[in-house]
Scaffold this active site. Sequence first.
Site, short mmCIF file in Angstrom:
data_model
loop_
_atom_site.label_atom_id
_atom_site.label_comp_id
_atom_site.label_asym_id
_atom_site.label_seq_id
_atom_site.Cartn_x
_atom_site.Cartn_y
_atom_site.Cartn_z
N SER A 1 27.43 43.19 12.03
CA SER A 1 27.95 42.13 11.17
C SER A 1 28.92 42.62 10.11
O SER A 1 29.66 41.82 9.54
CB SER A 1 26.78 41.40 10.49
OG SER A 1 25.95 42.32 9.80
N ASP B 1 25.31 38.02 0.46
CA ASP B 1 24.05 37.36 0.85
C ASP B 1 22.85 38.30 0.86
O ASP B 1 21.83 37.99 1.46
CB ASP B 1 24.21 36.73 2.24
CG ASP B 1 24.62 37.75 3.29
OD1 ASP B 1 24.66 38.96 2.97
OD2 ASP B 1 24.92 37.35 4.43
N HIS C 1 25.37 41.65 3.18
CA HIS C 1 26.82 41.83 3.38
C HIS C 1 27.55 41.73 2.05
O HIS C 1 26.97 41.29 1.05
CB HIS C 1 27.33 40.79 4.37
CG HIS C 1 26.51 40.72 5.62
ND1 HIS C 1 25.51 39.78 5.80
CD2 HIS C 1 26.52 41.47 6.73
CE1 HIS C 1 24.94 39.96 6.98
NE2 HIS C 1 25.53 40.99 7.56
#
Length: 359
Positions: free
Chosen positions: A36, A326, A329
């Site tokens: 991610s 979050d 990240h």
Amino acid sequence: MEFKLAMILLLILSCTRLFSATTDCHDPLIFNFGDSNSDTGGYSVANGIFGGNSPVGRKFFHRYSDRFCDGRLVIDFLCANVKAELLSSYLESLTPNFNSGVNFAVGGATVLPVKSNSFHLKVEVAEFHRFHARSVIFHTEGIKGMFDEDDFQNALYMIDIGQNDLTGAFLNSSSSKLEILQQIPDLITGIKEAVETLYKIGGRKFWVHNTGPAGCLPNMLARTKVGDPRGERDGVGCLKSLNEISQEFNTQLYHLCEELRTELKNTVVVYVDIYTIKYDLISNSALYGFENPLMACVGCGGPPYNAVMCEQTTVCGEDTNYISWDGVHYTDRANGVFAARIATTNYSTPPIKFESFWC
């Protein structure tokens, strides 16, 4: 006289090489593999996520961006730096843009297979193998937008993966620090096999990010239970043991890159120290104009981490300067700082500029 003549010839040769390097340039072409931290849509497509009122992408894109961020990722900034178009996910079916390459990264991806996720590095490389084979065939048939063997050889292959393997093992309460450290050689072997496979297919230029300070992620700090022997904090407030695990992974990855430079002929392998870049920003956040370095912008629970699990999350204002988006990240602004530090080459071994791969 002979010495002067030799120096003149050497100067002429150097100028010729410099001229060739500055005129014989290629359009940037990038193939990215990872999780991610560099996923530009793979997770969203694979899981049917289309955003709704999500604050994801509220900066720069001003709409849901399929990224784990309020705006751009490091890879977006790097692409912009070489005037490449932003990479679409390999899985994207609606107007994908593969002009400047393809992104095979998927959120949650690991180096080694795990039961909780179908995507891992070997799968991403297999997807690339298929893309390569089909693209070459379509190119010979005259289909526009496809790449030939020269394109693949001149492309840059980026790898940024390993964080989920380490944090996943750490969150397994039965895993001791020693047990996690003992798993690292298998992760390094997985990355080595991926690079070797890409090399056999035609890859010659590799850009490898190490893993960041996972012990500074608000999510990991919030989920480490009171009394956990691995929960000791360092002077910044990060999990000392998890950061030490990350550092050991990075040490072994660094040695792997050294090994690959020797074993694989006619290759360039750049190792980028993302860990130091990120830890410096977190530990000196005020100097960079950031606030609450260990607190998530999007999350629950409030201070100190705002990263506990819940259904109704809160979101910081767009004018605030958070490092963590979050809890796992980073924000657009933080990623911009990371990319700027990468551009200096002070954290790269060897110190090669990103843009130099195409000139």
